[in-house]
Design an enzyme around this catalytic site. Sequence first.
Site, PDB file in Angstrom:
ATOM      1  N   CYS A   1       0.725  -1.144   0.022  1.00 12.14           N
ATOM      2  CA  CYS A   1      -0.256  -0.029  -0.132  1.00 12.14           C
ATOM      3  C   CYS A   1       0.958   1.357  -0.188  1.00 12.14           C
ATOM      4  O   CYS A   1       1.717   1.310   0.744  1.00 12.14           O
ATOM      5  CB  CYS A   1      -0.830   0.280   1.058  1.00 12.14           C
ATOM      6  SG  CYS A   1      -1.946   1.309   1.291  1.00 12.14           S
TER       7      CYS A   1
ATOM      8  N   ARG B   1     -13.364   1.028  -4.062  1.00 13.68           N
ATOM      9  CA  ARG B   1     -12.565   0.957  -2.633  1.00 13.68           C
ATOM     10  C   ARG B   1     -11.901   2.318  -2.622  1.00 13.68           C
ATOM     11  O   ARG B   1     -11.708   2.704  -1.304  1.00 13.68           O
ATOM     12  CB  ARG B   1     -11.647  -0.123  -2.451  1.00 13.68           C
ATOM     13  CG  ARG B   1     -11.056  -0.617  -1.341  1.00 13.68           C
ATOM     14  CD  ARG B   1     -10.263  -1.512  -1.159  1.00 13.68           C
ATOM     15  NE  ARG B   1     -10.013  -2.174   0.163  1.00 13.68           N
ATOM     16  CZ  ARG B   1      -8.986  -1.606   0.817  1.00 13.68           C
ATOM     17  NH1 ARG B   1      -8.107  -0.574   0.475  1.00 13.68           N
ATOM     18  NH2 ARG B   1      -9.273  -1.865   2.242  1.00 13.68           N
TER      19      ARG B   1
END
Length: 514
Positions: free
Chosen positions: A331, A429
């Site tokens: 991430c 998302r």
Amino acid sequence: MADYLISGGTGYVPDDGMTASQLFGTGEGLTYNDFLILPGFIDFTAEEVDLTSAMTRKIQLKAPLVSSPMDTVSESDMAIAMALTGGIGIIHNNCTPEFQANEVRKVKKYEQGFIMDPIVLSPEHTVGDVFEMKRKHGFSGIPITENGKLGGKLLGIVTSRDIDFMNMDHHHIKLRDVMTPFEDLVVGHAGVSLKEANETLQRSKKGKLPIVNENDELVSLIARTDLKKNRDYPLASKDSKKQLLCGAASGTREEDKYRVELLVQAGVDLVVLDSSQGNSIYQINMIRYLKQKYPELQVIGGNVVTAAQAKNLIDAGVDGLRVGMGSGSICITQEVMAVGRPQGTAVYKVAEYARRFGVPVIADGGISTVGHITKALALGASTVMMGSLLAGTSEAPGEYFFQDGVRLKKYRGMGSLEAMEKGKASQNRYFSESDKLKVAQGVTGSIQDKGSVHKFVPYLIAGIQHGCQDIGAKSLSSLRAMMYSGDVKFQKRTTSAQMEGGVHGLHSYEKRLY
């Protein structure tokens, strides 16, 4: 030397270490590597440590381990393996609603007590139909009823022994000519307990035990393979019907209501609302809708990293919270968006607030060792969600490949451009579905082969138990209680202390974990 010693009696113990409130009360953002837990007193064995923990308000797991809803981590194979070993898998939603619901169905059908909706055929079906069922569902023990449906009069059963030596030339033969007839079957009667039915199955040495009513009509079925699975996996996570527990991810858009409807029909136990920033009007409205339409469905909200974010989702009615923003190995949210929070601080702050409302917290992200799991649990998390830690296992989706002689599997963040291009759920998302230019919040990489979840998860469980033993906590609930009371003490560590805590000073070494 004795002249320099001060005798204060054995009752004197100097104050040492920091409580969690002191450690996280300075305003600094801490990760799992920035601190250690000080050892306590041991008066029990590691095997005695109880790892039972709450996943949601109503669902408990025997191991606090959850697989992340990522398309390179969690599909039915992973969810089945996680549930069998005591945890739970969350099926990703970067796919069609129908595909995801079918993956959930595979998990729910995998291991059962009474199979309430078995595959049934009629005597007019053929051997070819049985082979097709075997190809589709993986088994060939099929009851035969008059009308080919559950509730019809039981006439016999077809098992692999009846068709093992048949080939394409025999596919036209009717099942009435090959089935084992009713007179030769051992059956159980409606109202029998699961324990009694299992004992009958063991005595009969058959593969399947049909359960019939007073009119000899088929009402359910029990399989020997399920007996063996019960014996091999004592920690397995199951619902009240003895089916494996399974979760699934969903977005918060209008079209996701249809997705959740299919998931509920498939028997999903909990839904994780999948968003990188969960404190949004979209998620709050979705939580309220789901709790009103499906009151029994457990809903987990997130992701959040502050108490203020958590408050809005708790007020909306969530049954659990997922904590983490930008801490996953793949991430780059913190780097690109300049938003997030170091994971240790995020877990402590949210868990400390959510516990007042009985809402369990899932620590999601930043887990790269079994020690990180123990630290997350010691900071108040009830369970830990893992992505990269499970991505290299044989149950993770995707094929292995070799690079420089090392066996690897692909692993990517759901915010990577590759994942966003594959499915709209990944764009939703990160609130990117309407952007002309997609901004990546994740990367694509590879993970070294870790073998099977069935070997890796028991290693994680043993590691957590030994960590709790060193701390002096006999269960995860007592670990959290000791942390909040100040009995568990922490120590911040410098960069050089972190280097000292790892392997150092060697010319070369081999690191085998289990």
